[in-house]
Design an enzyme around this catalytic site. Sequence first.
Site, mmCIF file in Angstrom:
data_model
loop_
_atom_site.group_PDB
_atom_site.id
_atom_site.type_symbol
_atom_site.label_atom_id
_atom_site.label_comp_id
_atom_site.label_asym_id
_atom_site.label_seq_id
_atom_site.Cartn_x
_atom_site.Cartn_y
_atom_site.Cartn_z
ATOM 1 C CE LYS A 111 -3.900 -16.477 2.799
ATOM 2 N NZ LYS A 111 -3.056 -16.564 1.654
ATOM 3 C CE LYS A 192 -6.461 -10.609 -1.439
ATOM 4 N NZ LYS A 192 -5.193 -10.865 -0.816
ATOM 5 C CE LYS A 195 -1.789 -14.322 -6.480
ATOM 6 N NZ LYS A 195 -0.889 -15.193 -5.790
HETATM 7 P P1 ATP Z 1 -4.075 -14.649 -1.971
HETATM 8 O O1 ATP Z 1 -5.220 -13.763 -2.345
HETATM 9 O O2 ATP Z 1 -3.936 -15.850 -2.827
HETATM 10 O O3 ATP Z 1 -3.894 -14.883 -0.531
HETATM 11 P P2 ATP Z 1 -2.485 -12.486 -2.736
HETATM 12 O O4 ATP Z 1 -2.983 -12.290 -4.119
HETATM 13 O O5 ATP Z 1 -2.812 -11.537 -1.661
HETATM 14 O O6 ATP Z 1 -2.771 -13.955 -2.332
HETATM 15 P P3 ATP Z 1 0.117 -12.191 -3.750
HETATM 16 O O7 ATP Z 1 -0.235 -12.723 -5.039
HETATM 17 O O8 ATP Z 1 1.471 -12.519 -3.297
HETATM 18 O O9 ATP Z 1 -0.930 -12.631 -2.693
HETATM 19 O O10 ATP Z 1 -0.118 -10.632 -3.739
HETATM 20 C C1 ATP Z 1 0.635 -9.814 -4.531
HETATM 21 C C2 ATP Z 1 0.265 -8.387 -4.291
HETATM 22 O O11 ATP Z 1 -1.049 -8.137 -4.828
HETATM 23 C C3 ATP Z 1 0.204 -7.975 -2.820
HETATM 24 O O12 ATP Z 1 0.827 -6.723 -2.694
HETATM 25 C C4 ATP Z 1 -1.272 -7.893 -2.521
HETATM 26 O O13 ATP Z 1 -1.549 -6.980 -1.496
HETATM 27 C C5 ATP Z 1 -1.831 -7.441 -3.875
HETATM 28 N N1 ATP Z 1 -3.221 -7.862 -4.017
HETATM 29 C C6 ATP Z 1 -3.691 -9.120 -4.063
HETATM 30 N N2 ATP Z 1 -5.033 -9.133 -4.194
HETATM 31 C C7 ATP Z 1 -5.418 -7.835 -4.238
HETATM 32 C C8 ATP Z 1 -6.690 -7.170 -4.359
HETATM 33 N N3 ATP Z 1 -7.812 -7.849 -4.458
HETATM 34 N N4 ATP Z 1 -6.700 -5.822 -4.373
HETATM 35 C C9 ATP Z 1 -5.565 -5.096 -4.287
HETATM 36 N N5 ATP Z 1 -4.344 -5.662 -4.151
HETATM 37 C C10 ATP Z 1 -4.255 -7.008 -4.127
#
Ligand code: ATP
Length: 326
Positions: A111, A192, A195
Site C-alpha cells: 500500500k 484480489k 473493495k
Molecule cells: P481492501 O481490499 O480494501 O484493502 P479488505 O477488503 O482486505 O480491504 P477488510 O474489508 O477489512 O479489508 O477485510 C475484511 C475481511 O475480508 C478480511 O478478513 C479479508 O482478508 C477478507 N477479504 C477481503 N477481500 C477478500 C477476497 N478477495 N477474498 C477473500 N477474503 C477477502
Amino acid sequence: MKRLLSGIKPTGDLTLGNYIGALKHFNEMQKEYETFVFVADLHALTIYNDPKVLHKKIRDLIAVYLACGLDPKYTTLFIQSENVYHANLSWVFECNTYMGEAARMTQFKEKSKNNENVTVGLFTYPMLMASDILLYDADVVPVGIDQKQHVELARNIAERFNNKYGETFKIPEPVIPKTGAKIYDLQDPTKKMSKSDDNNKGCIILLEDPEIARKKIMSAVTDSEMSIKFDPEHKPGVSNLLTIYSSLKNISIQDAEKEFEGSNYGTFKKRVADVVVELLNNLQSKYKEVIEGDTIDKILDESNKKVREIAKSKVEEVFTKVGVGR
Ligand code: ATP
Ligand code: LTN
C-alpha cells in the site's frame, strides 16, 4: 467456550470476497465460539474518508453483519471506536514492536509503494489490529489470507509481552478458510477482488443490483480452452469461479468440477451467476429490514457495555504491569 474475534473495515463497498473470505465463516462459527465481531472504523482512518460517508458505512456494515446471519444471541457486535481501550493498548504495542518487524508487513509494503500520502497510521495499523485481538483474549481469528501475517505479528507481540512482563495475553490462532481464502477479480483473476479498487467490473458488490452482478459473472475472464478444471496457475479465471461456486454451495471443489464435467463456459457461468444472485437477493432483503428497523442501536448499546468492561480490565492490567499510572 473458546473465543472468536474478527473485524472488517467500513471503507469502500463490501464485496463477494469479504463475504466468502470472512463474513460467511463468522456466521458458520458463531455457535461454536463466544464470538466478537466488530466494525474496524479506526482502521479506516489510515486513508481519508468523507466523514458523512464513513458514518453511513459503519451503520451499513453492522446491518450487513446482521443480514449475513450474525445473531446477537451468539455474537457481540460492536464498533471499535466506541471502545477507547483499543487505541490505548495499541500505543503500548507500538512501543513493544520493532521498526524492522513492522516494516516487513506485506500489506504496508504494497500500500505504500508509489504512494506519497502514506500516513504513520498505515505503518502502525498492525499494532492496532494486535490490540483488537489481544484485548479480548481471542483464541481464533478468522481472516482472509492477506491478513494472516498481521495475526502472526499479534502472536509475536503477545509472546514478547508475556515473556517481558509475565503471562498477560492468550496467543491467538489465525483461521484461514480452506476454500475461498482469496477470491480474485473477475476481470483480472491474478488480482484480489477488492473493495478499494476503482474498476468495479471485476468486483461483485454485496449491495449492488443482483442483475448487474449477474452480468459481471457472465463477462468474467476465462480462457480459450473448454475444460472446467481447478488449476489456479493455468486457469485462474475458471478456478476463481469454481471457488465462488463451491463456497456458496458448501461443496468441495472436486464436487463442483464433477457437476460441470462436459458443460460449456456459458452454462457454467450461468450457474455461478444463479448462486451469486440468490445470495445477494437474500442478503439485501434482510439488510433492508435491519437498516430500516430500530434494532441496531439497541444491539450496539448492549454490547458496548460488555466489551468496555472486558477491555478496561485488560488495559488496567497492562498499565500496571508496564509501570505507568499511580
Ligand atoms: P481492501 O481490499 O480494501 O484493502 P479488505 O477488503 O482486505 O480491504 P477488510 O474489508 O477489512 O479489508 O477485510 C475484511 C475481511 O475480508 C478480511 O478478513 C479479508 O482478508 C477478507 N477479504 C477481503 N477481500 C477478500 C477476497 N478477495 N477474498 C477473500 N477474503 C477477502
Ligand atoms: N485489518 C483487517 C481488519 C481488522 C481485523 C482486526 C481483522 C482490523 N482488526 C482484528 C481481524 C481481527 C483488514 O484490513 N481486513
